[in-house]
Design a protein around this motif. Structure first.
Motif: not given
Length: 793
Positions: A381-384, A653-662, A779-792
């Motif tokens: 969502c970086g452009e927004r 056209a009006l930059s606003h919140y849109v739920p993001a992938f991941e 058409k740029g990078n979105a590598h900051q947007t990622m869902l993960v899980e963490v375990e011991k």
């Protein structure tokens, strides 16, 4: 293969140098301060000390670091024995140069590390195994020339690709630039566009202002009472002289608020208030701030009426239906949902009262500066987010005024840069986004104009020949690393890969031909800053390369000779000759700047552009009739008709919140409940200096995990944890800390990928987890947007 006598001489040279360094260990461990003698003459070519045996030479790095800081290299008998920097009282208040931080002070260990590559080598195992054998430089350059000829003849020049290489940046002369010159002289190559650092915000900001450069010079903020740093971490990232000015402002009473999911070093060193939020929800916070500002009558109505388009229904462009204005959106005229702080609190996890206070503070403090970093725009969502900040600056009247800031991209149009080497025209007209190179190597027919292909309707060939010079993007910095590596390992795809670097990086292991590069201490260049700093520093060759290391230009010159274009390629210049030529061309291009000639530069060492304070869009605001904004309407476009006509919900056209992938509202959170972000750490620039043992001690690679999330998972301080999603797995130690908010985890960017036999990373390389999904507009990078899980683990 070179004769054994030469190899023995190399070994003896190394032993002698190490003995000398050990003998001068007292010097090496002295405090990193400049002597008063240095302060009296900071620009001398070689300041003599200790009976004339030591030279102290001011220089700078040309690695991918934003400071281009003043480094004082102490030389004895051709060896750099330690590094110091300029003293505080040496700073020029009109254009202060960055003093060396921990990175700059650690360069000697990086340059003299025993693990540096020493000889040209060709691959003997499977691609990616990292198995090579030594060859001569003549063999190496012959291999390159032969492959250029055969691959071009078979597939055409569009099959040739020069990868992004950021380890020599901010410098006027780099190997990748000269390789592009050589390729253009021999038929051309497939170009890429987009910056992985700032491409999304640079593409989005012009839809508000007409141009990307929206930043002021920092000396215009001296009287600013409030600065909001939104996802901006200059204390660690280093942006020219930003920290110098911010610390002065802090001492003079400027209030700093930092909006960031992570309690960064910038928060600890500057912030009066930290406002953490969930990643990808920036626009929801911005929307609610605008709702408060407008509903409470705190907006600058006169400014909006005179300079902006799209604020309310009466100021909309023709051909747009009702209820598309900013007012209509914020108050729910179309969707029935007012964008209140309570609405935003559920999305962002920022308390509603905090949102109200932030909005009121920003709107009522005159002037105020909302400065956005480049981390948020690296999300899907970086452009927004980039455009959202420009709307806030507009409705509060903080555009085009001293002490304000137009937000968005933030680069300054008054910056001065060196003129680069002349570049022959590229006969290949096709261009791809940097994010499409893996697809172009795998199946070029699937790279379409909808994916960002420019200049042509389709590609003629897959990428078959690839150069990666001074870059670790192939197999470390590339999002969705496993996807990239799968293509690289398939030798039926890319047929020949040339890598030139200082170390055996993860990317270097995928070379067919691996070449040992020189560091900035072993070549000539000119250093340029980032941010709004504006100075040039001579980066002089200080020491001779050891073993058989060569700078990229020298071996490219050999390749050019074997291709029959050496005279045209080199124009008779060696590396220093090119740097001198570029400097003189820069002098001609800037006749009013009084740049010294190159001979004088070798004495003065630097040139400071002492321009008058600069405010972006000042002329547009002062005299809009004669200086309209370079947008279709001539105004600041809160609503962009150009974006509206695209009809893409990802770039409204009006930059606003849109739920993001991941993002936090993605159904995938049922499986992967944590958002992972990365940050640029103080001890390296991207992945450069990862191999420096001194800087590994500065900050170890760990996963930051909030105590609440740790408790839910039975994880304790010191445990090793497994971070995973459908794309990959990384196992590293955990740091349990309230410096990251619940629901979010973080690790430093740029760690080297270290896979085990099962492909599990043990280095903390976040790109085994990141996505190659591209943004809608740039058409740029979105590598900051990622869902993960963490375990011991």
């Amino acid at each position: 293969m070179d004769n054994p006598d030469k190899q023995e001489r190399c070994k003896l040279s190394l032993v002698s140098r190490r003995a000398f360094l050990q003998a001068t260990s007292a010097l090496i461990t002295l405090p990193f301060v400049s002597s008063s003698a240095h302060a009296q003459n900071p620009t001398a070519v070689a300041m003599e000390e200790m009976g004339g045996h030591e030279k102290i030479i001011p220089t700078c790095s040309t690695f991918d670091c934003g400071g281009k800081c003043d480094i004082r290299a102490h030389l004895r008998e051709g060896v750099v024995t330690r590094i110091t920097t300029l003293a505080d009282d040496e700073l020029d208040p009109q254009m202060p140069i960055m003093r060396a931080c921990v990175r700059g002070r650690g360069y000697r260990k990086f340059v003299y590390h025993p693990d540096r590559l020493k000889y040209p080598m060709k691959r003997v195992g499977k691609r990616g195994e990292g198995k090579f054998e030594r060859i001569s430089w003549d063999e190496a350059t012959t291999l390159i020339a032969q492959n250029i000829k055969t691959i071009t003849a078979k597939y055409g020049p569009a099959s040739r690709y020069m990868h992004v290489g950021t380890a020599v940046s901010g410098g006027t002369f780099s190997g990748d630039a000269m390789a592009k010159r050589l390729l253009n002289l021999t038929g051309g190559y497939l170009e890429y566009y987009h910056s992985v650092s700032l491409g999304n915000t640079a593409a989005a900001t012009p839809y508000t202002y007409g141009v990307a450069a929206s930043g002021n010079s920092l000396d215009t903020l001296s009287e600013t009472k409030l600065v909001i740093l939104w996802g901006h971490n200059p204390t660690e990232t280093i942006f020219g002289h930003t920290n110098h000015y911010f610390q002065k402002m802090k001492q003079n009473g400027t209030r700093f608020i930092v909006v960031d999911p992570r309690y960064s070093d910038t928060v600890s060193s500057l912030a009066d208030q930290w406002i953490p939020l969930l990643p990808t929800t920036d626009n929801a916070l911005m929307d609610a701030m605008m709702y408060v500002i407008i509903s409470e009558g705190l907006h600058d109505k006169a400014f909006i009426d005179k300079y902006a388009l799209g604020f309310d229904e009466s100021s909309m462009p023709e051909g747009v239906p009702a209820n598309e204005s900013l007012m209509a959106y914020l108050f729910g005229d179309k969707d029935g949902v007012p964008k209140t702080p309570e609405w935003a609190e559920k999305i962002t996890h920022v308390p509603a009262q905090t949102i109200r206070q932030l909005a009121r503070d920003y709107a009522t403090t005159k002037p105020a500066a909302l400065i956005q970093g480049w981390g948020p725009q690296r999300h899907i969502c970086g452009e927004r987010t980039a455009r959202g900040s420009t709307l806030l600056a507009t409705i509060t009247g903080n555009v085009g005024i001293k002490g304000g800031w137009a937000a968005g991209y933030g680069g300054s149009a008054n910056r001065k840069f060196c003129v680069g080497p002349e570049m022959p025209e590229n006969p290949v007209k096709a261009k791809i986004s940097i994010m499409n190179w893996v697809q172009a190597a795998d199946d070029a027919s699937k790279v379409t104009p909808q994916d960002g292909l420019k200049g042509v309707e389709k590609l003629d060939s897959n990428i078959r020949l690839l150069f990666s010079l001074a870059g670790n993007y192939l197999a470390n910095q590339n999002p969705d690393l496993h996807q990239a590596v799968k293509v690289l390992e398939d030798e039926s795809k890319i047929e020949f890969i040339v890598v030139s670097d200082l170390y055996m990086t993860p990317s270097a292991k995928y070379a067919d031909l691996l070449l040992p590069e020189t560091s900035f201490m072993e070549r000539w260049n000119i250093g340029e800053t980032w941010g709004t700093a504006s100075y040039l520093i001579l980066s002089e060759k200080l020491i001779e390369p050891e073993f058989e290391r060569r700078n990229d230009y020298d071996w490219l010159r050999d390749v050019a000779k074997k291709l029959g274009v050496e005279a045209e390629f080199s124009q008779g210049r060696d590396q220093k000759g090119w740097v001198e030529h570029i400097w003189e061309q820069t002098r001609l291009a800037m006749p009013d700047e009084n740049l010294p000639d190159f001979a004088t530069l070798q004495k003065t060492r630097r040139h400071l552009f002492k321009s008058a304070p600069y405010v972006a869009f000042e002329d547009n605001i002062r005299d809009p009739a004669n200086h309209p904004f370079p947008t279709p309407s001539g105004k600041i476009e809160i609503f962009s008709k150009r974006l509206y006509d695209m009809q893409d919900p990802e770039i409204p056209a009006l930059s606003h919140y849109v739920p993001a992938f991941e993002g936090p509202e993605d159904p995938l959170t049922a499986k992967y409940s944590l958002q992972l972000i990365t940050w640029k750490g103080k001890n390296r620039a991207n992945s450069t200096q990862y191999a420096n043992p001194w800087l590994q001690e500065v900050q170890t690679q760990k996963l930051w995990l909030n105590p609440l999330d740790a408790q839910q998972r039975g994880i304790k301080e010191g445990d090793r944890v497994r971070i995973y999603n459908d794309r990959g797995v990384s196992v590293i130690p955990v740091e349990i800390t309230p410096r990251i908010i619940p629901g979010v985890v973080a690790m430093q960017a740029g760690a080297w990928w270290q896979p085990d036999a099962q492909g599990v990373d043990h280095g903390g390389c976040a790109n085994v987890l990141s996505s190659a999904r591209i943004t809608a507009l740039a058409k740029g990078n979105a590598h900051q947007t990622m869902l993960v899980e963490v375990e011991k683990a």
